[in-house]
Design a protein around this motif. Structure first.
Motif, PDB file in Angstrom:
ATOM      1  N   ASP A  99      55.625  47.823  65.872  1.00 20.80           N
ATOM      2  CA  ASP A  99      54.961  47.403  64.627  1.00 20.80           C
ATOM      3  C   ASP A  99      55.925  47.464  63.451  1.00 20.80           C
ATOM      4  O   ASP A  99      55.854  46.636  62.534  1.00 20.80           O
ATOM      5  CB  ASP A  99      53.781  48.337  64.322  1.00 20.80           C
ATOM      6  N   ILE A 100      56.777  48.497  63.458  1.00 18.34           N
ATOM      7  CA  ILE A 100      57.599  48.802  62.283  1.00 18.34           C
ATOM      8  C   ILE A 100      59.050  48.985  62.727  1.00 18.34           C
ATOM      9  O   ILE A 100      59.315  49.684  63.713  1.00 18.34           O
ATOM     10  CB  ILE A 100      57.103  50.107  61.611  1.00 18.34           C
ATOM     11  N   VAL A 101      59.964  48.372  61.985  1.00 20.36           N
ATOM     12  CA  VAL A 101      61.400  48.562  62.225  1.00 20.36           C
ATOM     13  C   VAL A 101      61.925  49.519  61.158  1.00 20.36           C
ATOM     14  O   VAL A 101      61.681  49.314  59.960  1.00 20.36           O
ATOM     15  CB  VAL A 101      62.143  47.209  62.166  1.00 20.36           C
ATOM     16  N   TYR A 102      62.595  50.586  61.586  1.00 19.19           N
ATOM     17  CA  TYR A 102      63.137  51.575  60.650  1.00 19.19           C
ATOM     18  C   TYR A 102      64.660  51.415  60.641  1.00 19.19           C
ATOM     19  O   TYR A 102      65.344  51.737  61.602  1.00 19.19           O
ATOM     20  CB  TYR A 102      62.739  52.979  61.089  1.00 19.19           C
ATOM     21  N   ALA A 117      64.186  41.694  60.594  1.00 20.62           N
ATOM     22  CA  ALA A 117      62.960  42.339  61.089  1.00 20.62           C
ATOM     23  C   ALA A 117      61.724  41.640  60.543  1.00 20.62           C
ATOM     24  O   ALA A 117      60.766  41.363  61.283  1.00 20.62           O
ATOM     25  CB  ALA A 117      62.956  43.818  60.697  1.00 20.62           C
ATOM     26  N   ALA A 118      61.744  41.336  59.248  1.00 19.72           N
ATOM     27  CA  ALA A 118      60.584  40.661  58.651  1.00 19.72           C
ATOM     28  C   ALA A 118      60.380  39.292  59.295  1.00 19.72           C
ATOM     29  O   ALA A 118      59.250  38.909  59.619  1.00 19.72           O
ATOM     30  CB  ALA A 118      60.792  40.520  57.146  1.00 19.72           C
ATOM     31  N   HIS A 123      56.956  44.992  60.179  1.00 19.31           N
ATOM     32  CA  HIS A 123      57.015  45.736  58.924  1.00 19.31           C
ATOM     33  C   HIS A 123      58.317  46.538  58.910  1.00 19.31           C
ATOM     34  O   HIS A 123      58.872  46.834  59.974  1.00 19.31           O
ATOM     35  CB  HIS A 123      55.808  46.661  58.802  1.00 19.31           C
ATOM     36  N   VAL A 124      58.788  46.902  57.696  1.00 19.46           N
ATOM     37  CA  VAL A 124      60.108  47.533  57.612  1.00 19.46           C
ATOM     38  C   VAL A 124      60.070  48.805  56.762  1.00 19.46           C
ATOM     39  O   VAL A 124      59.572  48.805  55.632  1.00 19.46           O
ATOM     40  CB  VAL A 124      61.162  46.575  56.995  1.00 19.46           C
ATOM     41  N   LEU A 125      60.626  49.857  57.332  1.00 21.71           N
ATOM     42  CA  LEU A 125      60.984  51.057  56.580  1.00 21.71           C
ATOM     43  C   LEU A 125      62.506  51.063  56.546  1.00 21.71           C
ATOM     44  O   LEU A 125      63.148  51.028  57.607  1.00 21.71           O
ATOM     45  CB  LEU A 125      60.422  52.296  57.284  1.00 21.71           C
ATOM     46  N   CYS A 144      60.140  39.947  53.126  1.00 22.08           N
ATOM     47  CA  CYS A 144      58.939  40.687  53.584  1.00 22.08           C
ATOM     48  C   CYS A 144      57.681  40.050  53.014  1.00 22.08           C
ATOM     49  O   CYS A 144      56.657  39.954  53.700  1.00 22.08           O
ATOM     50  CB  CYS A 144      59.046  42.163  53.207  1.00 22.08           C
ATOM     51  N   ARG A 145      57.769  39.592  51.790  1.00 23.30           N
ATOM     52  CA  ARG A 145      56.604  38.938  51.188  1.00 23.30           C
ATOM     53  C   ARG A 145      56.295  37.635  51.932  1.00 23.30           C
ATOM     54  O   ARG A 145      55.140  37.359  52.265  1.00 23.30           O
ATOM     55  CB  ARG A 145      56.889  38.670  49.711  1.00 23.30           C
ATOM     56  N   ALA A 146      57.329  36.847  52.215  1.00 23.07           N
ATOM     57  CA  ALA A 146      57.120  35.558  52.906  1.00 23.07           C
ATOM     58  C   ALA A 146      56.510  35.766  54.284  1.00 23.07           C
ATOM     59  O   ALA A 146      55.712  34.949  54.754  1.00 23.07           O
ATOM     60  CB  ALA A 146      58.456  34.815  53.021  1.00 23.07           C
TER      61      ALA A 146
END
Ligand code: NDP
Length: 365
Positions: A99-102, A117-118, A123-125, A144-146
């Motif tokens: 779900d999330i790439v850190y 990642a986006a 999602h990105v941390l 990330c917004r796009a």
């Protein structure tokens, strides 16, 4: 909607609200993280923290070292399908377990991997500093917004008990009106070959690494945005470690209330200190922003008492950070330390460098 600025300014109040039972959207499953960069922080600090998390788990690893990554994956019950290289990282779009790439890579790689990642739908941390320029930060936010994905910066102190309590005390007037802040961070950088001393990978010296803590603390403790910065760099360029990046840098921030913050970072001595001086007392943290073992005092000069804060949102600040990101994703809410927050710091970082270079005060918009 950008909650970043408002939530930072509300500080611990926003965090307490975000963590209250009423506001928390409780994930029904643990969200899967891909850790990108298996170095001191990603492998040494973050991966061991998933055991302390309620809503977050390790789901994949991304590394330039296939053998290390395969070993780390196996140690965490993951197969080779959960191992990616930097070259084939984009395949992660086909892994629904992530779900999330850190992003735990050298600073100059943050923008590329956040954007990739986006675009892969994750999602990105992203670790601090958010990137190495304002332009990169803006591109990361736009990507990330796009993709309609959340972006959070690894500002772990917003989940650390002493920093949360200091914010609460400062905002509640426990030391009166805050007039002066000192915020100083550094360590002795002994390895001349480390990427942190190569401008192309780090984007800068101690400011990009430890100075971010000094700057962040001055902002989140006062709850104000600086209107001007005056900086001075002191680096011995004969020292082979500092051919490309700065060692010591001092900067003064002027806040709208009239408060002044005197900040510093360095690579030639160890320090970790935040002092808030108000017209009715002082709040002091030393060490202030370490992983563990922080201390705090409150009181009038000479009569300070040690303060033990209430527990933070999780047993460690790292778990608090990971679970806050997971909760934000599930709730569709902007994390309290969003990409916009990282961008605000990077605008000030660029002004600090410019002020030091040009020898004059820079007014901030
Ligand atoms: P390390 O040097 O320990 O690890 C970085 C890792 O990035 C390497 O192990 C490697 O992983 C990968 N990498 C990919 N390309 C390169 C390259 N060209 N040179 C070096 N490494 C490369 O750094 P840290 O883990 O200490 O720092 C990573 C990020 O985390 C930085 O942005 C730093 O500011 C941040 N950080 C944040 C902290 C915090 O408290 N929030 C604390 C420490 C760091 P692999 O071998 O898997 O490819």
């Amino acid at each position: 909607m950008d909650f970043g600025r408002r939530d930072l300014l509300l500080g611990s109040a926003a965090l307490l609200l975000a963590n209250s039972t009423a506001a928390r959207a409780v994930p029904t499953r643990k969200l899967g993280y891909a850790i990108v960069g298996l170095g001191g922080y990603g492998l040494g600090v973050i991966i061991p923290q998933f055991v302390n998390c309620t809503h977050s788990r390790l789901a994949a690893v991304v590394s330039g070292d296939r053998a290390k990554a395969t070993r780390v994956a196996a140690e965490h019950g993951l197969g080779t399908g959960a191992v990616y290289s930097y070259a084939d990282f984009d395949r992660i779009r086909d892994n629904p377990d992530v779900d999330i790439v850190y992003v735990c890579l050298p600073n100059a790689m943050h923008a590329e991997f956040t954007i990739r990642a986006a675009r892969a739908g994750k999602h990105v941390l992203c670790e601090k500093p958010m990137a190495v320029s304002v332009a990169e930060c803006e591109a990361m936010i736009a990507a990330c917004r796009a993709a309609d994905r959340k972006l959070m910066i690894g500002y772990r102190c917003h989940f650390e008990a002493y920093n949360l309590e200091a914010m609460r005390l400062a905002r509640s007037g426990a030391a009166g009106k805050i007039r002066y802040v000192r915020s100083e961070h550094g360590f002795i950088q002994r390895n001349p070959a480390v990427w942190r001393l190569k401008r192309a990978l780090s984007g800068g010296g101690s400011l990009m690494d430890m100075g971010i803590y000094s700057l962040q603390a001055a902002r989140y403790m006062t709850g104000e945005e600086p209107v001007a910065v005056t900086a001075r760099e002191s680096t011995d360029r004969r020292d082979p470690r500092f051919r490309e990046v700065e060692d010591i840098i001092d900067w003064t921030l002027e806040f709208p209330s009239g408060a002044i913050a005197s900040c510093q970072s360095m690579y030639s001595a160890a320090q970790n200190h935040v002092l808030l001086m108000g017209d009715a007392g002082r709040i002091e943290l030393e060490p202030a922003t370490r992983y563990t073992g922080n201390h705090m005092w409150l009181g009038e000069d000479g009569r300070e008492k040690a303060v033990t804060p209430p527990p933070g949102p999780r047993v460690t600040q790292f778990a608090g950070q990971l679970d806050h990101m997971s909760e934000s994703v599930v709730a569709g809410r902007q994390p309290i330390v969003s990409g916009e927050e990282g961008l605000r710091d990077m605008r000030i970082v660029e002004a600090i460098y410019r002020s030091a270079r040009e020898g004059r005060t820079i007014r901030l918009g």
